[in-house]
Design a protein around this motif. Structure first.
Motif, mmCIF file in Angstrom:
data_model
loop_
_atom_site.group_PDB
_atom_site.id
_atom_site.type_symbol
_atom_site.label_atom_id
_atom_site.label_comp_id
_atom_site.label_asym_id
_atom_site.label_seq_id
_atom_site.Cartn_x
_atom_site.Cartn_y
_atom_site.Cartn_z
ATOM 1 N N HIS A 90 0.827 -1.206 0.000
ATOM 2 C CA HIS A 90 0.000 0.000 0.000
ATOM 3 C C HIS A 90 0.868 1.266 0.000
ATOM 4 O O HIS A 90 0.579 2.227 -0.709
ATOM 5 C CB HIS A 90 -0.908 -0.032 1.228
ATOM 6 C CG HIS A 90 -1.686 1.211 1.482
ATOM 7 N ND1 HIS A 90 -2.555 1.752 0.571
ATOM 8 C CD2 HIS A 90 -1.738 2.027 2.573
ATOM 9 C CE1 HIS A 90 -3.109 2.845 1.076
ATOM 10 N NE2 HIS A 90 -2.627 3.027 2.283
ATOM 11 N N TYR A 91 1.910 1.248 0.817
ATOM 12 C CA TYR A 91 2.725 2.449 0.977
ATOM 13 C C TYR A 91 3.818 2.588 -0.082
ATOM 14 O O TYR A 91 4.366 3.676 -0.255
ATOM 15 C CB TYR A 91 3.369 2.471 2.365
ATOM 16 C CG TYR A 91 2.400 2.774 3.497
ATOM 17 C CD1 TYR A 91 1.672 3.959 3.511
ATOM 18 C CD2 TYR A 91 2.223 1.888 4.555
ATOM 19 C CE1 TYR A 91 0.793 4.248 4.551
ATOM 20 C CE2 TYR A 91 1.357 2.172 5.606
ATOM 21 C CZ TYR A 91 0.643 3.353 5.593
ATOM 22 O OH TYR A 91 -0.213 3.641 6.618
ATOM 23 N N ASN A 142 3.844 0.567 -3.320
ATOM 24 C CA ASN A 142 3.458 0.073 -4.651
ATOM 25 C C ASN A 142 4.385 -1.014 -5.167
ATOM 26 O O ASN A 142 4.307 -1.367 -6.351
ATOM 27 C CB ASN A 142 3.398 1.214 -5.683
ATOM 28 C CG ASN A 142 1.974 1.701 -5.902
ATOM 29 O OD1 ASN A 142 1.014 1.084 -5.431
ATOM 30 N ND2 ASN A 142 1.815 2.787 -6.626
ATOM 31 N N GLU A 188 2.091 11.533 -1.107
ATOM 32 C CA GLU A 188 1.254 11.606 -2.297
ATOM 33 C C GLU A 188 0.867 10.193 -2.748
ATOM 34 O O GLU A 188 1.690 9.276 -2.746
ATOM 35 C CB GLU A 188 2.046 12.275 -3.414
ATOM 36 C CG GLU A 188 1.185 13.032 -4.394
ATOM 37 C CD GLU A 188 2.038 13.984 -5.224
ATOM 38 O OE1 GLU A 188 1.861 13.963 -6.441
ATOM 39 O OE2 GLU A 188 2.868 14.697 -4.635
ATOM 40 N N GLY A 189 -0.378 10.017 -3.125
ATOM 41 C CA GLY A 189 -0.810 8.728 -3.661
ATOM 42 C C GLY A 189 -1.191 7.710 -2.607
ATOM 43 O O GLY A 189 -1.634 6.621 -2.930
ATOM 44 N N VAL A 190 -0.980 8.045 -1.326
ATOM 45 C CA VAL A 190 -1.360 7.100 -0.271
ATOM 46 C C VAL A 190 -2.768 7.443 0.196
ATOM 47 O O VAL A 190 -2.978 8.435 0.885
ATOM 48 C CB VAL A 190 -0.367 7.148 0.911
ATOM 49 C CG1 VAL A 190 -0.812 6.203 2.014
ATOM 50 C CG2 VAL A 190 1.031 6.798 0.435
HETATM 51 C C1 NAG Z 1 0.387 3.266 -6.661
HETATM 52 O O1 NAG Z 1 -0.034 3.176 -7.997
HETATM 53 C C2 NAG Z 1 -1.400 3.522 -8.199
HETATM 54 C C3 NAG Z 1 -1.758 3.245 -9.639
HETATM 55 O O2 NAG Z 1 -0.815 3.809 -10.478
HETATM 56 C C4 NAG Z 1 -1.617 4.971 -7.797
HETATM 57 O O3 NAG Z 1 -2.964 5.313 -7.925
HETATM 58 C C5 NAG Z 1 -1.200 5.142 -6.343
HETATM 59 O O4 NAG Z 1 -1.332 6.486 -5.963
HETATM 60 C C6 NAG Z 1 0.228 4.681 -6.127
HETATM 61 N N1 NAG Z 1 0.529 4.695 -4.702
HETATM 62 C C7 NAG Z 1 1.652 5.209 -4.237
HETATM 63 C C8 NAG Z 1 1.861 5.087 -2.783
HETATM 64 O O5 NAG Z 1 2.487 5.735 -4.935
#
Ligand code: NAG
Ligand code: NAG
Ligand code: NAG
Ligand code: NAG
Ligand code: NAG
Length: 473
Positions: free
Chosen positions: A86-87, A89, A397-399
């Motif tokens: 999760h953290y 990828n 970011e993205g989490v």
């Molecule tokens: C992991 O990859 C997904 C799909 O590309 C993206 O939506 C997500 O934000 C990413 N997570 C991180 C922690 O970078």
């Protein structure tokens, strides 16, 4: 001159022999790279994906001669790996994680093989990992296999089915099987897991029944005094004394499980558009405060009942507890953002301690407060260091924060799962003459433990008054 020489020797020793894991805690990339190394070392303890081995479990159980790990710790490992994905990828371990979580899921995480050490908390740990998989959008197993949400519901239903009120007016027993030692111990961890799962299932599904069970579990823990007025969280008590002679050891996993559950209840009962406090905000704030003060006295986590100033007496289970605290505090910041500044500061300073306790090769020790690797190795130590590292990525970011069934969660549930598989049903049998001898022995052991506890407290230290080791003897 002699003084200079020895200083130089010390400096050299510090840099060459004890070089710590190289990581910049201000850089997500650096944390991810370090986590990758630590994760690889962690998985070196796992052999369940090798021919002839059993998927899901770490080598054990202790009395088998195969290794020191009880079945439950496999469940904790896979939750750690779900968070790792999760953290970061990094999908390297996703396939074995799915295989493990599915393979051991027989009978709502009560596989026949492992009944000799089956505690309500043991299957609870597997269930919390399955729940996490649903919440972080970990890839769903193929439709013909068990699904994350349904697995969590199955264990929830079993735990709720084990609630009984004859003694102590409620609560769960430690063990799930009558023959096991500890069946007479009504303790915090299984009840805290029922609370934690109830809170999370309520938020994920929107079903109030889960929230009702969570509230009932929390109220019981407070009412019986396992959570006291100062928000100390104690281990438990035996039903024979109506749960009044409380084992006051404070292990970090009890507090961690409750804080996360409180954060979920806070999130579930508060609408983002209102600032009206709910029932959960005050205990969440107080428990977090007390927990950070008690377990992170100098900003670095200490497993206080067994990590003493001069010795470590933690058993294999307890060596893994720090990681749950780090992971569940991190998740709590997503659900109760008002706690984020305080919690993130503690996680940061504690992780700085953790990485200094790892070698440059990513082998991590147990004691995090000394600035060096202590030579204590194991899956629990390794899991905790990995948990500390990845948890620092929580604000990145993205989490995303935990999903629900209406915010992108795709896991398929089954509200009736687990019913009919309850190993121990209904009320505890009244104490009969036959049982009394056994109860007497337990009481004697408890009294001895309490004496030991008092002696140790007089020395301003605490010890585990009850070992977590269990199973038939
Ligand atoms: C992991 O990859 C997904 C799909 O590309 C993206 O939506 C997500 O934000 C990413 N997570 C991180 C922690 O970078
Ligand atoms: C139970 O034990 C048998 C025999 O060792 C093994 O083949 C099987 O995979 C085990 N099942 C689980 C769920 O651990
Ligand atoms: C047993 O403990 C429960 C919970 O603390 C309490 O409500 C109940 O009154 C106690 N029963 C007796 C007989 O003391
Ligand atoms: C905890 O509470 C005490 C007393 O209310 C307060 O002084 C302290 O700042 C709090 N600590 C944290 C970490 O919030
Ligand atoms: C809500 O959860 C309870 C407890 O598992 C279950 O009995 C009930 O069917 C659920 N309700 C819905 C609408 O899913």
């Amino acid at each position: 001159m002699a003084g200079m020489a020895s200083l130089l020797t010390i400096l050299l020793a510090a840099t060459s022999v004890y070089a710590a894991l190289d990581v910049d805690l201000d850089s997500a990339n650096s944390i991810q790279s370090a986590a990758k190394v630590v994760a690889k070392n962690l998985l070196s303890y796992y052999h369940g994906d090798e021919p002839g081995q059993i998927p899901g479990i770490l080598p054990g159980p202790p009395d088998s001669g195969r290794g020191p790990y009880y079945w439950w710790e496999g469940g904790a490992l896979w939750g750690t790996m779900v968070d790792y994905w999760h953290y970061t990828n990094d999908t390297t371990y996703n396939a074995i994680t799915t295989q493990a979580l599915v393979f051991q899921s027989e009978n709502s995480y009560q596989p026949r093989n492992w009944t000799g050490s089956m505690g309500n908390d043991d299957k609870g740990f597997w269930a919390m990992s399955a729940m996490l998989a649903a919440e972080v959008g970990f890839p769903d197993p193929p439709p013909d296999q068990p699904q994350w949400l349904a697995l969590a519901q199955g264990v929830f239903n079993q735990l709720a089915g084990g609630w009984e009120t004859t003694y102590c007016a409620g609560g769960l027993r430690w063990q799930a099987v009558w023959a096991n030692n500890g069946i007479d111990y009504k303790n915090t961890i299984p009840t805290a897991i029922l609370f934690n799962l109830g809170a999370r299932l309520a938020r994920y599904t929107g079903n109030e029944t889960y929230a009702m069970w969570a509230e009932k579990s929390w109220d019981w823990l407070v009412g019986v005094g396992y959570v006291d007025d100062e928000f100390n969280v104690y281990d438990g008590a035996h039903y024979q004394n109506n749960c009044t002679e409380i084992n006051k050891a404070q292990f970090s996993y009890n507090a961690a499980t409750l804080i996360e559950g409180l954060a979920y209840m806070h999130s579930f009962t508060s609408s983002e558009s209102t600032t009206t406090p709910n029932k959960w905000q005050a205990p969440l704030t107080s428990l977090t405060n007390r927990t950070l003060t008690f377990f992170f006295p100098e900003g670095i986590i200490i497993e206080r009942p067994c990590e003493l100033p001069t010795t470590v007496g933690c058993n294999t289970d307890q060596l893994s507890f720090k990681g749950y605290m780090h992971r569940w505090l991190a998740t709590s910041t997503q659900l109760a953002p008002f706690l984020a500044p305080t919690i993130l500061a503690a996680l940061r300073s504690s992780t700085a301690g953790a990485v200094k306790a790892c070698t440059a090769e990513g082998t991590c020790g147990f004691r995090w407060t000394t600035g060096e690797y202590d030579g204590s190795t194991g899956a629990g130590q390794q899991m905790s260091a990995l948990a500390a590292l990845v948890s620092l990525l929580v604000g990145g970011e993205g989490v995303g924060k935990p999903l629900t069934g209406v915010t992108g969660g795709t896991s398929v549930g089954d509200p009736g799962a687990g019913n009919g598989h309850v190993a121990v049903v209904g009320e505890l049998a009244p104490v009969t003459t036959g049982d009394r001898a056994g109860a007497g022995v337990v009481t004697a052991v408890l009294c001895l433990s309490l004496v030991a506890g008092v002696v140790w407290m007089a020395m301003d230290e605490t010890v585990p008054v009850m070992k977590r080791g269990k199973g038939k003897e």
